[in-house]
Design a protein around this motif. Sequence first.
Motif, PDB file in Angstrom:
ATOM      1  N   LEU A 143       7.306  16.671 -14.006  1.00  0.00           N
ATOM      2  CA  LEU A 143       8.680  16.287 -13.656  1.00  0.00           C
ATOM      3  C   LEU A 143       8.760  15.104 -12.700  1.00  0.00           C
ATOM      4  CD1 LEU A 143      10.457  19.748 -13.218  1.00  0.00           C
ATOM      5  CD2 LEU A 143      10.861  18.068 -15.018  1.00  0.00           C
ATOM      6  N   PHE A 144       7.777  14.983 -11.800  1.00  0.00           N
ATOM      7  CA  PHE A 144       7.912  13.986 -10.732  1.00  0.00           C
ATOM      8  C   PHE A 144       6.723  13.038 -10.627  1.00  0.00           C
ATOM      9  CE2 PHE A 144      10.178  17.897  -9.397  1.00  0.00           C
ATOM     10  CZ  PHE A 144      11.470  17.392  -9.418  1.00  0.00           C
ATOM     11  N   GLY A 145       5.895  12.970 -11.654  1.00  0.00           N
ATOM     12  CA  GLY A 145       4.731  12.097 -11.617  1.00  0.00           C
ATOM     13  C   GLY A 145       5.092  10.625 -11.681  1.00  0.00           C
ATOM     14  N   SER A 146       4.171   9.792 -11.179  1.00  0.00           N
ATOM     15  CA  SER A 146       4.386   8.345 -11.212  1.00  0.00           C
ATOM     16  C   SER A 146       3.034   7.640 -11.152  1.00  0.00           C
ATOM     17  CB  SER A 146       5.272   7.894 -10.045  1.00  0.00           C
ATOM     18  OG  SER A 146       4.649   8.201  -8.806  1.00  0.00           O
ATOM     19  N   TYR A 147       3.068   6.323 -11.215  1.00  0.00           N
ATOM     20  CA  TYR A 147       1.839   5.530 -11.159  1.00  0.00           C
ATOM     21  C   TYR A 147       2.139   4.188 -10.507  1.00  0.00           C
ATOM     22  CZ  TYR A 147       3.762   2.883 -15.107  1.00  0.00           C
ATOM     23  OH  TYR A 147       4.568   2.100 -15.914  1.00  0.00           O
ATOM     24  N   SER A 148       1.098   3.488 -10.109  1.00  0.00           N
ATOM     25  CA  SER A 148       1.240   2.118  -9.628  1.00  0.00           C
ATOM     26  C   SER A 148      -0.023   1.348 -10.003  1.00  0.00           C
ATOM     27  CB  SER A 148       1.487   2.069  -8.114  1.00  0.00           C
ATOM     28  OG  SER A 148       0.383   2.597  -7.396  1.00  0.00           O
ATOM     29  N   ILE A 149       0.125   0.051 -10.093  1.00  0.00           N
ATOM     30  CA  ILE A 149      -0.988  -0.807 -10.508  1.00  0.00           C
ATOM     31  C   ILE A 149      -1.265  -1.834  -9.411  1.00  0.00           C
ATOM     32  CG2 ILE A 149      -1.788  -2.450 -12.270  1.00  0.00           C
ATOM     33  CD1 ILE A 149       0.164  -1.060 -14.225  1.00  0.00           C
ATOM     34  N   ASN A 150      -2.532  -1.877  -8.976  1.00  0.00           N
ATOM     35  CA  ASN A 150      -3.032  -2.853  -7.996  1.00  0.00           C
ATOM     36  C   ASN A 150      -2.511  -2.670  -6.576  1.00  0.00           C
ATOM     37  OD1 ASN A 150      -4.602  -4.088  -9.968  1.00  0.00           O
ATOM     38  ND2 ASN A 150      -2.966  -5.530 -10.522  1.00  0.00           N
ATOM     39  N   GLN A 151      -1.636  -1.698  -6.366  1.00  0.00           N
ATOM     40  CA  GLN A 151      -1.136  -1.449  -5.007  1.00  0.00           C
ATOM     41  C   GLN A 151      -0.803   0.034  -4.862  1.00  0.00           C
ATOM     42  OE1 GLN A 151       2.320  -3.707  -3.897  1.00  0.00           O
ATOM     43  NE2 GLN A 151       2.369  -2.888  -1.819  1.00  0.00           N
ATOM     44  N   GLN A 152      -1.340   0.655  -3.832  1.00  0.00           N
ATOM     45  CA  GLN A 152      -1.027   2.052  -3.581  1.00  0.00           C
ATOM     46  C   GLN A 152       0.356   2.142  -2.961  1.00  0.00           C
ATOM     47  OE1 GLN A 152      -4.042   4.350  -1.541  1.00  0.00           O
ATOM     48  NE2 GLN A 152      -2.569   5.937  -0.947  1.00  0.00           N
ATOM     49  N   THR A 153       1.259   2.809  -3.657  1.00  0.00           N
ATOM     50  CA  THR A 153       2.647   2.881  -3.206  1.00  0.00           C
ATOM     51  C   THR A 153       3.020   4.218  -2.601  1.00  0.00           C
ATOM     52  OG1 THR A 153       3.330   3.525  -5.440  1.00  0.00           O
ATOM     53  CG2 THR A 153       3.398   1.165  -4.895  1.00  0.00           C
TER      54      THR A 153
END
Length: 269
Positions: free
Chosen positions: A66-76
């Motif tokens: 339900l609440f997953g996400s991702y980021s590329i090249n930067q830890q957010t």
Amino acid sequence: MPEGPSIVILKEQVAAFSGKLILSATGNTKVDKDIMTGQKVLAFSSWGKHFLIRLPGLTVRIHFLLFGSYSINQQTKPNPRLHLKFENGDLYFYTCSIKLLEENIDELYDWSADVMNDAWDAKKARKKLKTAPETLVCDALLDQAIFAGVGNIIKNEVLFRIRVHPESQIGALPPRKLTEMINEARNYSFDFLKWKKEFVLRAHWLAHTKTQCPRDHVPLIKVKHMGKARRRAFYCEVCQKLYVLPRKKATAARPSRSSRPAKSPARAK
């Protein structure tokens, strides 16, 4: 929860890491991260809401729940579930489910059920739907074994497009309406993909989270927990028709011989 089109976008965004070595794998996931280190990414794939990282003899399955996400090249965000480091960048996953698959995923996954896949098979979807005539259409559209990648936004928008009430039953839909539902599940998914890439997805919503029907200009009905899936529904009682199967008539069971009252004994003469 990210829906199928969002996973396709992720697959496109990480294409630069395809063919690259994983220099390190860290994070708070409980799966064996060491097994990923030093492995080359053969390809990135998607099946419905699953993001798949194919390695030699192994596939890393990411499900964003339900609440997953991702980021590329930067830890957010703090505490990534998984951080994959490549020589040309970094990939972070947060608040998601991670599983290592050793099986052949071409045998594990039915690609013909993925509405975003070239192998999508509408005839197979129809056949599966026919086996569950009493299922509500709001549940059928969220069944990942039939419509992999369809989520709650797509469900609400598809049913509004085809003017079908979400509590309609599969077996009660006229054949034409069933065909419309199957086709629009795929059509809207690709519209979703296009609009999300252009950052205008919300502007195109007609029913999801809306308060008024754009066709009839009456208040939309909002139900917080509908069907077995218990997901939010937004629909119009004026233009979205409710199709239900006729109720089965209850037939009074004839009493068995053993249950009939015994005859009174003959009176003695």
